[in-house]
Scaffold this active site. Structure first.
Site, PDB file in Angstrom:
ATOM      1  N   GLU A  42      26.950  89.442  54.148  1.00  0.00           N
ATOM      2  CA  GLU A  42      25.549  89.743  54.434  1.00  0.00           C
ATOM      3  C   GLU A  42      24.659  89.572  53.198  1.00  0.00           C
ATOM      4  O   GLU A  42      23.543  90.070  53.143  1.00  0.00           O
ATOM      5  CB  GLU A  42      25.436  91.158  55.000  1.00  0.00           C
ATOM      6  N   HIS A 118      24.450  98.344  55.848  1.00  0.00           N
ATOM      7  CA  HIS A 118      24.429  97.592  54.595  1.00  0.00           C
ATOM      8  C   HIS A 118      24.395  98.576  53.423  1.00  0.00           C
ATOM      9  O   HIS A 118      23.896  99.697  53.562  1.00  0.00           O
ATOM     10  CB  HIS A 118      23.175  96.712  54.474  1.00  0.00           C
ATOM     11  N   CYS A 239      13.831  94.391  52.224  1.00  0.00           N
ATOM     12  CA  CYS A 239      13.833  93.038  52.777  1.00  0.00           C
ATOM     13  C   CYS A 239      13.076  92.062  51.875  1.00  0.00           C
ATOM     14  O   CYS A 239      13.133  90.847  52.070  1.00  0.00           O
ATOM     15  CB  CYS A 239      13.238  93.042  54.175  1.00  0.00           C
TER      16      CYS A 239
END
Length: 317
Positions: A42, A118, A239
């Site tokens: 990821e 995550h 992000c």
């Protein structure tokens, strides 16, 4: 390979990156790992680089949720662990990283089962500082010891800020996205933590952040932003965390079409006004005109950013 949208995005993303960082004297772009479960990867969500200065040698920190081939490693029982040890090792190997500059850490399976899909939902790092929850890793003492020793060998001074579970629970961290934040260096050497509005709305998290900035550590300021739309789509300030630190010569080698400027900003606003619908309903998804609109908009965008033909529809004969 763990999520469908991830599995189909990398060919186009690769072409975009290659168009942005095209000068092979300065940049190398590696293909994605094999799309099999054993190499679940990821990316930046589970990776942090620690260093004294961005231009100096540092320590690469890879966090994984499970081992694909070694059953001795514990695994979560409720939710999938989306990053494997083998994927992290493959990335380090393909990038030519030396053992003295790499640390691998297993994410705590218990926190994965509480919704921490995550590492960037339970920890964030920048420069010499790791801001993390007390329960983020298995065998935390050993992990932090390795980071301290290896960064010291590079001339750095590692600092860990562990948020105690008594102050902020894992549930609080997931609900507020406290660690899905941006930790940024300021000119005076201190740090700024950028958090979503949800942190201010959580009484325990906000009380802890007040203590954090008052205790004299590296984090001196907290900035709050309303990111409701992004948060509802599963992403906070993290992000925007993926950063490519560049020297002046490297920056000069980047495709100038993607460097933000006032004229480019104005052009992008015009592009949005021209192409974005102000409403979208389910029935529109069956309308071929929507596909044509999207392709027209993307074709114009790649021209604005000087990216060339990066989307599959642009590459069809």
């Amino acid at each position: 390979n763990c999520k469908f949208h991830r599995s189909i995005e990398h060919p186009t993303t690769s072409r975009v990156l290659a168009a942005m960082f095209a000068n092979e004297r300065h940049f190398a772009h590696h293909p994605a790992l094999p799309a099999v479960a054993q190499f679940g990867d990821e990316g930046a969500a589970n990776h942090t680089r620690f260093c004294r200065d961005y231009g100096e040698p540092g320590v690469e920190f890879f966090v994984y949720g499970r081992s694909a081939f070694d059953s001795r490693y514990p695994a979560p029982q409720k939710y999938p662990a989306r990053q494997t040890l083998e994927a992290s090792q493959a990335v380090a190997r393909l990038h030519g990283l030396s053992d003295d500059g790499v640390v691998y850490a297993q994410q705590n399976p218990a926190v994965i089962d509480q919704g921490v899909f995550h590492n960037d939902v339970i920890a964030v790092g920048n420069a010499e500082v790791l801001f993390h929850h007390q329960d983020a890793f298995l065998d935390s003492d050993a992990v932090l010891g390795q980071l301290q020793a290896k960064l010291a060998s590079k001339g750095g001074h590692f600092q860990a800020i562990a948020v105690p579970r008594a102050a902020v629970t894992v549930e609080d961290a997931v609900r507020s996205y406290l660690f899905n934040s941006q930790l940024l260096s300021r000119n005076d050497g201190s740090m700024l933590l950028v958090v979503p509005e949800e942190c201010r709305n959580n009484e325990r998290v906000w009380a802890y952040l007040g203590q954090l900035t008052a205790q004299g550590g590296p984090v001196k300021e907290v900035k709050v932003f309303d990111l409701k739309q992004s948060m509802q789509n599963g992403g906070g300030p993290a992000c925007l965390r993926l950063r490519v630190a560049l020297q002046e010569s490297e920056l000069a080698a980047v495709n100038p079409g993607v460097i933000m400027s006032a004229p480019l900003y104005a052009t992008l606003l015009q592009w949005v006004d021209k192409h974005y619908r102000d409403r979208l309903v389910e029935a529109d998804l069956a309308d071929p005109q929507l596909l044509l609109e999207c392709r027209t908009a993307l074709d114009e965008l790649t021209q604005i950013l000087q990216l060339g033909s990066v989307y599959p529809f642009q590459r069809q004969p």
